[in-house]
Design a protein around this motif. Sequence first.
Motif, short mmCIF file in Angstrom:
data_model
loop_
_atom_site.label_atom_id
_atom_site.label_comp_id
_atom_site.label_asym_id
_atom_site.label_seq_id
_atom_site.Cartn_x
_atom_site.Cartn_y
_atom_site.Cartn_z
N ALA A 291 -11.93 2.92 0.68
CA ALA A 291 -11.03 3.89 0.04
C ALA A 291 -9.62 3.34 -0.19
N PRO A 292 -9.03 2.61 0.78
CA PRO A 292 -7.69 2.07 0.51
C PRO A 292 -7.64 1.18 -0.72
N ILE A 293 -8.68 0.34 -0.92
CA ILE A 293 -8.70 -0.53 -2.09
C ILE A 293 -8.97 0.26 -3.36
N ILE A 294 -9.90 1.22 -3.28
CA ILE A 294 -10.24 2.03 -4.45
C ILE A 294 -9.01 2.76 -4.98
N PHE A 295 -8.29 3.43 -4.09
CA PHE A 295 -7.13 4.18 -4.55
C PHE A 295 -5.95 3.28 -4.90
N PHE A 296 -5.92 2.11 -4.30
CA PHE A 296 -4.94 1.11 -4.70
C PHE A 296 -5.15 0.72 -6.16
N THR B 70 -0.87 0.14 1.24
CA THR B 70 -0.19 1.44 1.22
C THR B 70 1.23 1.32 0.70
N GLU B 71 1.99 0.37 1.25
CA GLU B 71 3.38 0.21 0.85
C GLU B 71 3.49 -0.26 -0.61
N ILE B 72 2.58 -1.16 -1.01
CA ILE B 72 2.61 -1.65 -2.38
C ILE B 72 2.27 -0.53 -3.36
N SER B 73 1.32 0.32 -3.00
CA SER B 73 0.96 1.46 -3.85
C SER B 73 2.17 2.37 -4.04
N ALA B 74 2.88 2.64 -2.96
CA ALA B 74 4.07 3.49 -3.05
C ALA B 74 5.11 2.85 -3.97
N LEU B 75 5.26 1.53 -3.87
CA LEU B 75 6.23 0.83 -4.70
C LEU B 75 5.91 0.99 -6.18
N PHE B 76 4.63 0.88 -6.53
CA PHE B 76 4.25 0.99 -7.93
C PHE B 76 4.30 2.43 -8.43
#
Length: 470
Positions: A84-89, A286-292
Motif C-alpha cells: 500500500a505505501p508504494i501503491i499510494f506513492f 511518506t515524506e516524499i509523497s507529502a512533498l509532492f
Amino acid sequence: MSEKTGSGKRKWRMEAPHPFVILFTVIIIMAIATYLIPAGEYDRTQSEDGKSYVVDGSYHQIDAKPAGILPVFEAVHKGMVQSAPIIFFIFIVGGAFNVFRESNAIEGAFGSISSKLEGKEMYLIPIVMLFFGLGGAAIGMFEESLPFILIMIPLAIMMGFDSLVGTGMVLVGVASGFTAAFMNPFTVGVAQGIAEVPIFSGMGLRVIFWLIYMVVAILYVVRYARKVRKNPESSLVYEEDKKRNIRVDLVKEHTLTGKQITTLIILVATLIGLGFGVIKFGWYITEISALFLIMALIIGLVNGKGINGTAVSFVRGCEELVVGALVVGFAYGALVILQDSSTIDTILYGITALVSQLPSGLAAIGMYIMQCLLNIVVTSGSGQAALSMPIMTPLSDLLGVSRQTSVLAFQMGDGLTNIITPTSGLLLAALAMAKISFAKWFKWVWPLILIQFILGAIFVTIAHVFVWPA
C-alpha cells in the motif's frame, strides 16, 4: 482472439496478456511450488537497533503449510495491503506530476533552449545517468528516483529519442549505481556491519567498479538512443510513443512564460528538498509523497487552476496510473504466498547448501549467483542483507572467501535483477509511470543485464583472487 476480415473469415491474432493475468499466473505457480518445497525456517535474533537477523545453522523444517485455493486469491489482497505505501506513492506522485505537466513548463523550457542543444542532445544521457548513478551509489537512492521518470520521458521524446531512453536514463542509471555502490548505507553499510568489517572499507576498489559499471550502462543507452534518433521507427515503443499526449509542436512555437518559469523553479526547489530530506533526515515514501502534494498544490495555484481545478488535474494523473499501481500489489501477492507457506527460508537454505559444495576458487562466484537468485524473492536491499549475510559471513570463513568479498558478492547480486524481475516493486511502478509494457522493457534491457551479470562475476573474482584473498 479472433476478428472478422472483409471476406467474412475470422483471422486469429495473439493478444498480449494483461499484466494482472501474468502476475496472477506467477501467484499460481508460487502456490504450486509450496507443495514441492518443504516448509522451514531459521531462528532469528533481535539486535539492539531492533533489526532481525538469521541465526546460522538454525534452519529446521516445520509442518507444511501449502497454499490452498482460497489463499491464492487472498494473496492479491494481502499483497495490496503490504505494498500500500508504494501503491499510494505512485498515485500521489502521478497526480502531482500531472498538475505539473498540464502547465506545459517542460515544453516551454525545451523550446527556449532547443537551439542551444541542437547537435548536443546526446550529452544529456551521460549527465542524467551519472547523476542517478551517484545517488544510488552514495546515498542508496532507488525508489526516490521514480518521480524523475515523468520528467525525462517527454524530454527524451522531444530530443528525438523515445520513452525507453527517457526511462532508461533514470532506471538504468540509478540501478547501476545502486548495484555497484561504494557507500550505499542500505546495502554496503548494513552488510559490512553484519560481516564485522569496517563500514565503507574497500571504497577505492568499489569506486573503480562503479565507474566501469556506469560507463557500460551509459554506452548501452547511448547506442540505442542513436539508433532511434537516426530511425524513429526502429524504436521498440514507436507505436506507443505516437499515442502519447506530448505537444512537440510547443518546442518550436513556444518560449517560457512567467508562470512556467515559476513552475520550473517550484519543481527544482521540490527536487532539491527531496535530496536534502533523503540525505539529512532519511525521508522515504511518506515524506516524499507529502512533498509532492505540496508541490502540486502550489503549481496548481500559480497556474490559475484554483483548488478545484488542481484537484481535477491531480485525479486525472491518478487515473492514468490505476493499472500500473495495482500491478505492484499483484507482484507482492506472489511473495505473500512464499511468506505464508514458510518456503522462503527453505529456498535460502537450499541455495546456501549448493554454494557450500563448491571449491574455494569458485565459492565467491557461487555466493554471487546465490545473491542474484535470492534478490528475485527478497527485493529489499537491507532485508536481503539481514537475511543472507549472517549466513554468508560464517560460510565465507569456511570456504576460504574473505568477508569483504562476501559483502561485494552480496551487493552486486542484490542490485542486478532489480530492473528486470517482475517481483520488483520499483520496476513495476516505474513501468506503470512510463506506460511501457514489461515485455517491451525486458526485450530492451536483458542484454545489458547479461553484460552486467558477467561484469559482476569478474569484479567478484578479481576481489577474491587478487585484492581480498582470505
